[in-house]
Write an enzyme that holds these catalytic residues in place. Structure first.
Site, mmCIF file in Angstrom:
data_model
loop_
_atom_site.group_PDB
_atom_site.id
_atom_site.type_symbol
_atom_site.label_atom_id
_atom_site.label_comp_id
_atom_site.label_asym_id
_atom_site.label_seq_id
_atom_site.Cartn_x
_atom_site.Cartn_y
_atom_site.Cartn_z
ATOM 1 N N ALA A 109 1.068 8.791 2.709
ATOM 2 C CA ALA A 109 2.021 8.430 1.653
ATOM 3 C C ALA A 109 3.184 7.683 2.289
ATOM 4 C CB ALA A 109 2.524 9.675 0.935
ATOM 5 N N ALA A 110 3.445 6.487 1.786
ATOM 6 C CA ALA A 110 4.525 5.658 2.302
ATOM 7 C C ALA A 110 5.487 5.331 1.174
ATOM 8 C CB ALA A 110 3.953 4.384 2.926
ATOM 9 N N SER A 111 6.511 4.561 1.498
ATOM 10 C CA SER A 111 7.558 4.283 0.517
ATOM 11 C C SER A 111 7.106 3.312 -0.561
ATOM 12 C CB SER A 111 8.795 3.730 1.218
ATOM 13 O OG SER A 111 8.449 2.589 1.978
ATOM 14 N N LEU A 112 6.132 2.458 -0.262
ATOM 15 C CA LEU A 112 5.637 1.509 -1.255
ATOM 16 C C LEU A 112 4.389 1.992 -1.959
ATOM 17 C CD1 LEU A 112 6.022 -1.981 0.496
ATOM 18 C CD2 LEU A 112 7.621 -0.793 -1.003
ATOM 19 N N ALA A 113 3.562 2.757 -1.273
ATOM 20 C CA ALA A 113 2.271 3.153 -1.852
ATOM 21 C C ALA A 113 1.740 4.377 -1.116
ATOM 22 C CB ALA A 113 1.278 2.002 -1.746
ATOM 23 N N GLN A 114 0.681 4.952 -1.671
ATOM 24 C CA GLN A 114 -0.034 5.985 -0.955
ATOM 25 C C GLN A 114 -1.531 5.724 -1.054
ATOM 26 O OE1 GLN A 114 1.614 9.430 -2.958
ATOM 27 N NE2 GLN A 114 -0.281 9.808 -4.088
ATOM 28 N N LYS A 154 -5.486 2.261 -2.422
ATOM 29 C CA LYS A 154 -4.049 2.163 -2.182
ATOM 30 C C LYS A 154 -3.356 1.983 -3.527
ATOM 31 C CE LYS A 154 -0.799 -0.661 0.566
ATOM 32 N NZ LYS A 154 -0.740 -1.801 1.519
ATOM 33 N N ASP A 201 1.741 -8.305 11.544
ATOM 34 C CA ASP A 201 2.240 -6.946 11.813
ATOM 35 C C ASP A 201 1.221 -6.146 12.623
ATOM 36 O OD1 ASP A 201 4.079 -4.907 11.684
ATOM 37 O OD2 ASP A 201 3.384 -4.146 9.755
#
Length: 560
Positions: free
Chosen positions: A130-135, A150, A285
């Site tokens: 789970a990240a800040s933009l999506a999980q 995603k 990246d």
């Protein structure tokens, strides 16, 4: 400019100002100007700054998605921050609390137009990450294919837009009122962040990036890119094939012994040279968290939300720069890098060339402490800022990409030499670029142009011969009109002559004032008085002539 007084903006102003107060006037700014590659001093510097750098990364994580992405973007700006900060920000752990499965189900169903249970044979309720933009959730399609899904976090787009608005207002204020802002142009940095984030929020764009990169790397057997499942992908939901493996940063020493690290490093580095210098499209990246070692000992590139494009001219210049760096030709590297950017009003060219040449010379002399192309390109961005030179955004992105790539290849093979690969690949890259230019569309276009030229050539030759035969050929030369020049010179000579005559009248009249005579005008000697009057009348006439016949026509002509 004025700052917004909206409540949500005021909160962000407070957060931004708190960061500036905490870091902007402490060792961050001071060390940014001292972080040069100069042996033992740099090691001591890194030791002192590293704890503060990790604290900055932690503070940005606590402020949410936009600030995390800002930190990741700042990790590309070697001109703003010393290397310990770049390292800490590039390792930002974008891990937050997952949002509930009920919201996952609602988003997926509304985006795909079908319930999760109908679209997937299995769908894990607990997220893989789970990240800040999506999980991300593991799942299986109806045909049994393992996939990952995603899902974009609810409301994250509006949150990011509001945060960016507040941050850009502060950046514009700093740019307008401080020398630091004029030097580093924070408004441009935030504009770049906005473009990057809005692209990253479009999962269909990321799916297209996956497909394109996969096609580009098809010839690299040791590399793999997950393929998107187009029927299950929208702007907020991305479904792609599942690739089992572990990211490079978490590999154990025993696992590293089981693989052919040098071969994998060479394949990965050659693949990035192809992406950057041949395709003009690259994964921007490649930090160790986005590079996986698969269970079958291949390298997988994931998370293609951040990509970059460069044009052919920039590719040519970059290839020249990398070759100059790898071969230690400092003066050539300086000249090429100047063609890759834009000087500001205070640009010090001689200092810039001297510092870049010295940097590359140190690179050539490096033995025990190797400074590779990624570090040198990154350091050039620092020198550019110091000397008031604006590098293209693509340049800083490439610097960050090469630096991240160095970390990955050195993890897999500590003795890997990127400079040797650059020199070896130069000829192959040139051949690939020529082959790329000879594409079917380009050949067809050239054939059509040649066909048109051949068809019209006889008629055009006949027209030229007819004109010559009829003595109708005229050659127009756009030159200076000699008559106008002569008239102008004559006018100037006349004015000068009249001026000399007037001066002589005035001087002569002044001398004759001392001569006693019975002929007087208004009590003054008569002849000198007449000379003064003639000089005054002629002077007035000359002034009127200049005003009405020289100045006014010129103004009218300028207005036309």
């Amino acid at each position: 400019m004025t700052l917004s007084l909206k409540p949500e903006s005021l909160k962000r102003y407070k957060d931004i100002i708190a960061l500036l107060v905490k870091y902007g006037r402490s060792d961050l700014v001071k060390q940014a100007s001292l972080a040069k590659i100069d042996g033992n001093h740099n090691k001591a510097l890194a030791t002192n700054v590293a704890p503060k750098a990790e604290e900055l990364a932690s503070d940005l994580e606590n402020l949410g998605a936009t600030f995390i992405k800002l930190g990741q973007l700042l990790s590309t700006r070697g001109d703003l921050l010393p290397e310990p900060y770049l390292d800490a920000l590039s390792r930002l752990q974008d891990q937050v609390e997952p949002f509930p499965y009920e919201e996952v189900e609602q988003i997926v169903s509304s985006e795909l137009g079908v319930r999760i249970s109908k679209a997937f044979a299995e769908f894990d309720r607990e997220p893989e990450a789970a990240a800040s933009l999506a999980q991300v959730h593991r799942a299986y399609l109806r045909d049994g294919s393992a996939v990952v899904v995603k899902i974009q976090r609810p409301g994250v787009r509006d949150l990011i837009v509001n945060d960016l608005d507040a941050m850009e207002e502060v950046a514009d204020f700093i740019d307008a009122h401080t020398e630091v802002g004029k030097r580093y142009e924070f408004g441009n940095l935030l504009g770049e962040l906005r473009r990057s984030l809005l692209r990253e929020l479009d999962f269909q764009r990321e799916a297209s990036n996956l497909t394109r990169l996969g096609a580009s790397l098809r010839d690299f057997e040791d590399l793999i890119v997950p393929a998107p499942i187009e029927d299950f992908t929208t702007s907020r939901v991305l479904t792609m094939e599942y690739i089992p493996g572990k990211n490079v940063s978490n590999l154990s020493p025993l696992r590293l012994l089981e693989i052919d690290g040098p071969a994998l490093s060479e394949a990965l580095f050659r693949a990035y040279l192809k992406q950057i210098l041949v395709d003009g499209f690259f994964h921007a990246d490649p930090h160790p968290g986005n590079v996986f070692l698969t269970d079958d000992n291949r390298i997988a590139l994931i998370d293609l939300g951040m990509v970059s494009h460069i044009n052919e001219t920039f590719q040519d210049q970059l290839l020249q720069l990398l070759l100059a760096i790898s071969e230690g030709r400092g003066d050539e590297a300086a000249e090429v890098s100047i063609r890759m950017g834009e000087p500001k009003s205070n640009f010090d060219k001689s200092d810039y060339k001297h510092r870049v040449a010295g940097l590359v010379a140190r690179q050539a002399d490096a033995t025990l402490e190797r400074i590779d192309a990624g570090h040198v390109v990154l350091e050039i961005t620092r020198i550019s800022a110091d000397c008031w030179f604006r590098m293209a955004p693509e340049f800083t992105m490439i610097a960050k990409t090469l630096l991240d790539l160095d970390r990955v290849v050195y993890t897999l093979a500590p003795d890997f030499d990127p400079n040797a690969i650059i020199r070896q690949e130069a000829a192959s890259i040139l051949i690939q670029r020529v082959a790329k230019s000879i594409r079917p569309g380009g050949i067809l276009s050239s054939v059509l142009e040649a066909k048109e030229f051949v068809e019209k050539f006889p008629s055009r030759v006949n027209k030229i011969l007819d004109v010559v035969g009829n003595n109708e050929m005229k050659i127009g030369v756009d030159a200076i009109d000699e008559r106008v020049v002569v008239e102008g010179l004559q006018k100037v000579a006349n004015r000068i002559t009249l001026g000399l005559i007037l001066a002589a009248l005035i001087v002569g009249a002044a001398l004759m004032m001392r001569v006693e005579t019975s002929f007087r005008i208004l009590g003054y000697p008569g002849l000198p008085a007449i000379f003064f009057m003639l000089a005054a009348i002629a002077g007035v006439i000359l002034a009127i002539s200049i005003a009405f016949y020289d100045v006014r026509p010129k103004k009218k002509k300028d207005e036309d």
